[in-house]
Scaffold this active site. Structure first.
Site, PDB file in Angstrom:
ATOM      1  CB  CYS A 193     -35.778  41.189 -33.892  1.00 57.19           C
ATOM      2  SG  CYS A 193     -34.405  40.618 -32.882  1.00 57.19           S
TER       3      CYS A 193
HETATM    4  N1  LIG Z   1     -31.056  41.756 -30.245  1.00 54.66           N
HETATM    5  C1  LIG Z   1     -32.153  41.104 -29.926  1.00 54.66           C
HETATM    6  O1  LIG Z   1     -33.025  41.640 -29.271  1.00 54.66           O
HETATM    7  C2  LIG Z   1     -32.374  39.670 -30.370  1.00 54.66           C
HETATM    8  C3  LIG Z   1     -33.411  38.943 -29.761  1.00 54.66           C
HETATM    9  C4  LIG Z   1     -33.618  37.625 -30.136  1.00 54.66           C
HETATM   10  C5  LIG Z   1     -32.834  37.059 -31.138  1.00 54.66           C
HETATM   11  N2  LIG Z   1     -31.852  37.794 -31.741  1.00 54.66           N
HETATM   12  C6  LIG Z   1     -31.047  37.136 -32.766  1.00 54.66           C
HETATM   13  O2  LIG Z   1     -29.792  36.768 -32.193  1.00 54.66           O
HETATM   14  C7  LIG Z   1     -28.760  36.884 -33.158  1.00 54.66           C
HETATM   15  C8  LIG Z   1     -27.686  37.840 -32.643  1.00 54.66           C
HETATM   16  O3  LIG Z   1     -28.261  39.129 -32.482  1.00 54.66           O
HETATM   17  P1  LIG Z   1     -27.582  40.276 -31.628  1.00 54.66           P
HETATM   18  O4  LIG Z   1     -28.576  41.367 -31.508  1.00 54.66           O
HETATM   19  O5  LIG Z   1     -26.964  39.700 -30.398  1.00 54.66           O
HETATM   20  O6  LIG Z   1     -26.417  40.743 -32.622  1.00 54.66           O
HETATM   21  P2  LIG Z   1     -25.191  41.702 -32.279  1.00 54.66           P
HETATM   22  O7  LIG Z   1     -24.795  42.320 -33.560  1.00 54.66           O
HETATM   23  O8  LIG Z   1     -25.510  42.546 -31.097  1.00 54.66           O
HETATM   24  O9  LIG Z   1     -24.046  40.680 -31.819  1.00 54.66           O
HETATM   25  C9  LIG Z   1     -23.491  39.718 -32.661  1.00 54.66           C
HETATM   26  C10 LIG Z   1     -22.016  39.558 -32.329  1.00 54.66           C
HETATM   27  O10 LIG Z   1     -21.479  38.537 -33.170  1.00 54.66           O
HETATM   28  C11 LIG Z   1     -20.157  38.910 -33.536  1.00 54.66           C
HETATM   29  N3  LIG Z   1     -19.790  38.146 -34.726  1.00 54.66           N
HETATM   30  C12 LIG Z   1     -20.219  38.310 -35.999  1.00 54.66           C
HETATM   31  N4  LIG Z   1     -19.691  37.369 -36.796  1.00 54.66           N
HETATM   32  C13 LIG Z   1     -18.903  36.601 -36.006  1.00 54.66           C
HETATM   33  C14 LIG Z   1     -18.082  35.459 -36.248  1.00 54.66           C
HETATM   34  N5  LIG Z   1     -17.999  34.909 -37.459  1.00 54.66           N
HETATM   35  N6  LIG Z   1     -17.387  34.944 -35.217  1.00 54.66           N
HETATM   36  C15 LIG Z   1     -17.476  35.484 -33.981  1.00 54.66           C
HETATM   37  N7  LIG Z   1     -18.237  36.549 -33.683  1.00 54.66           N
HETATM   38  C16 LIG Z   1     -18.948  37.098 -34.689  1.00 54.66           C
HETATM   39  C17 LIG Z   1     -20.245  40.411 -33.737  1.00 54.66           C
HETATM   40  O11 LIG Z   1     -18.959  41.008 -33.631  1.00 54.66           O
HETATM   41  C18 LIG Z   1     -21.190  40.825 -32.612  1.00 54.66           C
HETATM   42  O12 LIG Z   1     -20.490  41.179 -31.437  1.00 54.66           O
HETATM   43  C19 LIG Z   1     -29.435  37.344 -34.436  1.00 54.66           C
HETATM   44  O13 LIG Z   1     -29.767  36.227 -35.210  1.00 54.66           O
HETATM   45  C20 LIG Z   1     -30.694  38.005 -33.949  1.00 54.66           C
HETATM   46  O14 LIG Z   1     -31.724  37.975 -34.911  1.00 54.66           O
HETATM   47  C21 LIG Z   1     -31.595  39.080 -31.360  1.00 54.66           C
END
Ligand SMILES: NC(=O)c1ccc[n+]([C@@H]2O[C@H](COP(=O)([O-])OP(=O)(O)OC[C@H]3O[C@@H](n4cnc5c(N)ncnc54)[C@H](O)[C@@H]3O)[C@@H](O)[C@H]2O)c1
Length: 421
Positions: free
Chosen positions: A264
């Site tokens: 993030c």
């Molecule tokens: N990690 C955090 O603390 C956090 C907090 C707030 C917001 N976010 C936001 O949330 C979003 C997700 O972050 P995250 O940390 O969960 O990411 P992550 O990488 O942990 O998880 C994302 C998942 O999406 C899957 N994926 C990717 N492309 C795909 C597709 N086309 N179809 C289906 N699945 C697909 C991946 O395999 C993965 O399992 C980002 O935009 C991030 O900025 C993250």
């Protein structure tokens, strides 16, 4: 899809740090949940009731396993009432927004989208993404956003490893394409969040999340800059921050550290600076904070080298032990972790590295595995980079020959041979 306790079934696209906790929370609230990820290993893990996210114990996942329907097939989403998208939004090699995961998820979803469904984007992104990028993709289905399907944006505020605020107790900001979209998305989130904060547009909701993260990034950079100055002035920055934090108003405490990590803070602010260029607008604070924070790992590597120098030792050949390599306490996420950068800088200078991190069993890039604490404490220097709750700091202080503390955990304690940020 069978009738649910709530009457609403939900699909989640992307089962990572954001998507899996969300899927479990919706299932716990009584929804049937189609949990979709492109990564088949995650689907297999969920099928087995095995969690791969620290905040979700496997028992919690297993308890709602009947209501969770893990899959890699988008066709399964045709049966649900609402779909939440939580795919990654990284930067590309030019540090510009990389919407490829979102575009591919949107395109695949368009192939199965049904009239009357609600789609909510949760991935952090620049203002305009939902309206300008996601809506046209979904409309490839022949349906019309705001008319024949609903569209909303709701930023995710989850903070992995945090236990005092949960998804349920953290207010949820929601913006809709139309008033009806907003009302439907708000009603959905009210089933899993105590407080829903409706805002007037998609763009307000999108920018809210970026403001929150930029605020943190800028304040961390500020205190890091003060920390580097304090070092030269021989003032204990930790004591200064703690003293300033006694002011009951107008000050918010941010701690210095080895730099920003995770998916993030090092990434999200640049989504806004990229978009700002379209409006001939500069985002000087974002750029400056990015520069200061990116400099911290170099500064910390130098600090370790300086500590060894006091012992008449070179970095080359010295045994350097790192405590905590994930980017934050209580999680095993090493994405953009400053510890990794620092280890790389030290490895490039010929250091003999080892590490201890109960959350990160292996660092394949370094050919290293986490060693038991007792096996790393006899290194020439031990550097504390991330303080996991399990760490016994008294023992680390007692047994290290030379300790460098980048997290202030030794501040205020009488200690010899401890160097602090
Ligand atoms: N990690 C955090 O603390 C956090 C907090 C707030 C917001 N976010 C936001 O949330 C979003 C997700 O972050 P995250 O940390 O969960 O990411 P992550 O990488 O942990 O998880 C994302 C998942 O999406 C899957 N994926 C990717 N492309 C795909 C597709 N086309 N179809 C289906 N699945 C697909 C991946 O395999 C993965 O399992 C980002 O935009 C991030 O900025 C993250």
């Amino acid at each position: 899809m069978e009738q649910t306790a709530t009457g609403v079934s939900v699909g989640i696209i992307g089962l990572g740090y954001v998507g899996l906790p969300l899927a479990v929370e919706f299932a716990e609230a009584g929804h049937q949940v189609v949990a979709l990820d492109a990564d088949a290993s995650k689907v297999t893990a969920i099928e087995a009731g095995r969690s791969y996210i620290e905040d979700i114990p496997s028992e919690r996942l297993a308890a709602v396993r009947e209501r969770l329907h893990p899959t890699t097939r988008y066709a399964a989403l045709a049966q649900v009432d609402a779909i939440v998208i939580a795919v990654p939004t990284p930067l590309n090699e030019n540090r510009e927004p990389d919407l490829q995961p979102l575009v591919s998820a949107g395109a695949a979803l368009a192939g199965v989208l049904q009239e009357g469904q609600l789609v909510v984007l949760e991935s952090t992104t620049y203002p305009g993404t939902t309206r300008e990028r996601l809506a046209p993709l979904l409309e490839e289905s022949g349906l019309v956003a705001g008319r024949t399907f609903n569209l909303a944006f709701s930023p995710e505020r989850i903070d992995p490893g945090r236990t005092d605020f949960t998804l349920r107790t953290t207010p949820k900001v929601v913006g809709g394409l139309t008033p009806e979209c907003l009302e439907r998305a708000s009603a959905l989130y009210r089933t899993v969040c105590d407080t829903v904060v409706p805002v007037t547009t998609l763009e307000v909701a999108e920018l809210t999340k970026l403001l929150e993260n930029i605020f943190r990034s800028v304040n961390i950079a500020l205190v890091n800059e003060i920390a580097m100055l304090c070092d030269r002035m021989k003032i204990d920055v930790w004591e200064v921050v703690d003293a300033a934090a006694t002011k009951p108003y107008g000050f918010m405490s941010f701690k210095p550290g080895p730099g920003m990590g995770g998916h993030c803070l090092p990434v999200d602010p640049f989504y806004l600076s990229w978009k700002a260029r379209e409006y001939d607008s500069k985002t000087a604070f974002i750029e400056l904070a990015g520069e200061v924070n990116a400099e911290m790992p170099y500064y910390c590597a130098e600090k370790i080298a300086g500590a060894l120098n006091e012992d008449s030792k070179a970095v080359r050949g010295s045994r350097i032990a790192i405590l905590g390599v994930s980017y934050k306490a209580g999680v095993g996420d090493v994405r953009e972790s400053p510890a990794i950068k620092i280890m790389q800088l030290l490895a490039d200078r010929g250091a003999d590295l080892s590490y201890h991190d109960p959350y990160v069993p292996e660092l394949a890039g370094f050919g290293l595995r986490s060693q038991p604490l007792e096996d790393v404490l006899d290194a020439d220097v031990v550097a504390i980079l991330t303080v996991h709750p399990e760490f016994d700091i008294d023992r680390v202080m007692g047994e290290s020959k030379l300790l460098v503390d980048f997290r202030g955990v030794t501040s205020g304690r009488a200690a010899e041979r401890v160097v602090r940020l």
